[in-house]
Scaffold this active site. Structure first.
Site: not given
Length: 717
Positions: A108, A144, A360, A415
């Site tokens: 890190w 990350k 959706d 939809e």
């Protein structure tokens, strides 16, 4: 119907109103007005949105050489192992002042792998292979990107936006964490993708709830335990929900945080690939329920405020917020968000071999009001005004055009509650390009009737109108109920029909009460008339086919994180003593009959009778005669039903059969002979016995491709 073409138009077509006359389809986006003259006053709006689509498509062609390169962003962004086992990582974060790749591999350390930034706002870094020549970053290790925020200069850690795997360990961190996924081998698909179904019979499913146990189910369990059920029932398509990673399980998958990661709560990506591959081996098409209408507001494990600004992937300010869903709204007109979303579609098609998508929240994409507090009446002016989001329309046109150009057999479903005209017409005509839209008014009708009316008050004409009122030449997927009706706060049809009596009287060892008898009868009839009259495709949510007891409710604070209602109770349909098996067998009979006769892919039904006092409906479709008696008490002898074809008629389906918990009041070995006399605008008629609360499907003897007598029932009588 299509004929010749010329340089100034897409192919001409034969008019259905005036046979023999050929009409020209313009290339300026107004072709849909040729099909639907009611669109004539809105040709300028059609031209405007089509011009925007063409401009964006031209930009894609000029900048990236076309869809093929533009939609492979996942091959450029994110992590990529090189031939020398170094790893290149790229991330677009245009407003960040600096960036570092951090993770377990470098303890890190923000200074170990500082990233450079190109002129387009993309940060990049190459991590050299380890001294022993192995891959620079260990498989499954946490990673990350650490970004230096604009203005403040503070650091903020983010998950890679193109991460292919994110995981959650609630014992360590409530937020998701990205891992470098490089298992050292690629899943090898064994089965070819099946041909596109002519008739779409969709089984809507959620992997996590597909276990009887009080926990989250897995991809492998779904593959082993649920796929055989779906195949046995006769469905040819699965619509998988909640696959794109979402931090909040109770969101049903509709608050996506990582768009390129398959949900790790069910297993790893290869497990999902195996599920899809196995489904293909069973001849089943697999669709992804894709959520591009909005994104989770999460910052630590989502896209929100990614580079310190609110307008990176989304619109800035209030325009970028969906107030009802408490989520962020994409900027569909911006280059990189467009590449991100189109590449996301390509990624799921290419790497996982999905066969298409159910989009959706299409209404939210189409309109600036997102459908909130807005009631659509069907007036065409509602679809062509300043409230329409032309960039959203453009995105859907591009998405459908790209999908169908690169994958001609793919299926896309919208939809949409608004009923926008031409939503399901090809983009070349000026349509939005979907193959199907969901017939969302139909389940609302059934729930409203069951909640507010007695059986005697049911209006036959209203039922027929709602089921048959759809746009000509635009395909609908119809359903009696989906996951929406199963959620806590509502009730499934089975529960509306039978409620608490399901707890005490669903065993063959208990009396057949009036409530149970009515519920079983109407459950079958509602599904049959919906399936056969309402559309060009059919959908069922898992478990509803057998009248799943109780509702669906995910673990959350309000229920003490209980899994009691976040599972499917397959045990009740597998128990030979319980009556759920009859509804399951009826559902199977409908799917097998449709597979044989293909009514979903046939022209719309001709309704010859909707008699309010008798509560009788009759119509013909695909060479079949469908007869429904919804009357609560009256059975009719020698009831005249108009039929077009003369001849001897035989039974295909009969809801009153004892194999479906009927009363065996109809002789299924009998024949019904037509009389050559016009009746109800048909050339002939037959006379039938139709008991109360019974539906009957007949066909001429020479068209008898299949009947319920051909079934081997799945349960032991």
């Amino acid at each position: 119907m299509l004929a010749d073409s010329n340089t100034n138009s897409v192919p001409t077509f034969q008019s259905e109103v005036e046979p023999g006359r050929f009409l020209t389809m313009p290339k300026d986006g107004t072709g849909v007005a040729v099909l639907d003259p009611w669109l004539e006053p809105f040709k300028d709006a059609l031209k405007s949105r089509y011009a925007m689509y063409e401009k964006c498509k031209k930009m894609i062609q000029e900048s990236a050489g076309g869809y093929d390169n533009f939609t492979k962003g996942y091959e450029y962004f994110g992590f990529h192992v090189q031939n020398d086992n170094s790893v290149i990582y790229r991330e677009w974060a245009p407003n960040a002042a600096g960036a570092s790749l951090i993770g377990e591999f470098n303890n890190w350390d923000h200074n170990a792998n500082v990233m450079q930034k190109d002129k387009y706002g993309t940060f990049f870094v190459s991590v050299p292979a380890k001294p022993d020549g192995s891959v620079a970053i260990p498989h499954n290790s946490k990673v990350k990107i650490s970004l230096v925020m604009p203005n403040s200069g503070e650091r903020a850690d983010r998950l890679p936006a193109w991460a292919k795997r994110v995981v959650q360990d609630l014992n360590v961190n409530p937020n998701y964490e990205a891992v470098f996924w490089n298992p050292g081998h690629q899943y090898v698909f064994k089965n070819k993708q099946p041909p596109r179904p002519k008739s779409l019979r969709v089984y809507e499913a959620h992997v996590g709830i597909s276990t009887t146990e009080y926990r989250v189910g897995t991809y492998k369990e779904f593959t082993q335990n649920i796929l055989p059920r779906i195949a046995n029932l006769g469905y040819n398509t699965i619509q998988l929900m909640a696959i794109m990673e979402h931090a909040y399980y109770a969101s049903f998958g509709y608050q996506v945080t990582s768009f390129f990661a398959s949900s790790s709560r069910y297993g790893n990506p290869e497990d999902l690939m195996e599920l899809i591959d196995t489904a293909h081996g069973l001849g089943i098409t697999v669709l992804l329920d894709v959520v591009h209408s909005h994104a989770s507001k999460n910052v630590l494990d989502g896209l929100n405020m990614y580079d310190g600004t609110d307008h990176m992937y989304f619109h800035g300010g209030g325009k970028g917020n969906h107030d009802l869903w408490d989520s962020r709204l994409f900027n569909y007109g911006a280059y990189e968000p467009l590449r991100f979303l189109l590449s996301n579609l390509r990624y799921w098609m290419e790497l996982f071999q999905f066969d298409g998508f159910r989009f959706d929240g299409v209404t939210s994409i189409l309109y600036k009001h997102h459908g909130m507090s807005y009631g659509f009446s069907g007036d065409y002016r509602e679809y062509f005004n300043e409230l329409v989001d032309e960039e959203g329309v453009m995105y859907l046109m591009l998405a459908n055009d790209m999908i169908h150009q690169l994958y001609p057999q793919a299926i896309t479903i919208a939809e949409d509650v608004s009923g926008m005209p031409a939503l399901c017409r090809p983009v070349a005509e000026g349509g939005v390009g979907f193959d199907y839209r969901l017939a969302m008014a139909v389940p609302d009708m059934w729930i409203k009737m069951l909640k507010e009316q007695s059986d005697d008050e049911w209006d036959m004409a209203d039922i027929v109108h709602t089921l048959s009122n759809r746009r000509h030449l635009e395909n609908n997927i119809v359903y009696a109920e989906s996951h929406d009706q199963a959620l806590v706060g509502d009730k499934t049809l089975a529960f509306w029909l039978m409620d608490k009596e399901m707890y005490d009287f669903m065993s063959d060892m208990t009396p057949n009460t009036p409530v149970i008898d009515r519920g079983i009868s109407l459950h079958k009839m509602i599904r049959l008339i919906t399936h056969t009259l309402g559309g060009e495709g059919y959908l069922n949510f898992e478990g509803n086919e057998f009248g799943h007891p109780e509702w669906l409710d995910f673990p959350r604070v309000g229920n003490n994180s209980s899994f009691h209602h976040a599972r499917r109770q397959w045990n009740v349909v597998d128990d030979g003593l319980l009556r759920y098996k009859y509804l399951n067998e009826w559902d199977r009979a409908m799917q097998l009959a449709e597979s044989a006769f293909g009514w979903l892919s046939s022209p719309q039904a001709y309704v010859s009778l909707k008699h309010q006092d008798d509560k009788v409906i009759s119509y013909e479709r695909a060479g079949l005669v469908f007869i429904f008696n919804f009357h609560t008490t009256k059975s009719f002898t020698d009831y005249r039903i108009g039929v077009e074809a003369a001849g001897e008629y035989k039974v295909v389906l009969n809801t009153d059969s004892s194999i479906f918990m009927g009363h065996d009041r109809i002789d299924e070995n009998g024949s019904w002979f037509s009389t050559p006399e016009p009746w109800n605008n048909r050339q002939n008629y037959i006379q039938v016995y139709i008991p109360c609360r019974t539906a009957l499907v007949l066909t001429p003897k020479d068209n008898l491709k299949w009947s319920q007598k051909d079934m081997v029932v799945s349960y032991k009588k």
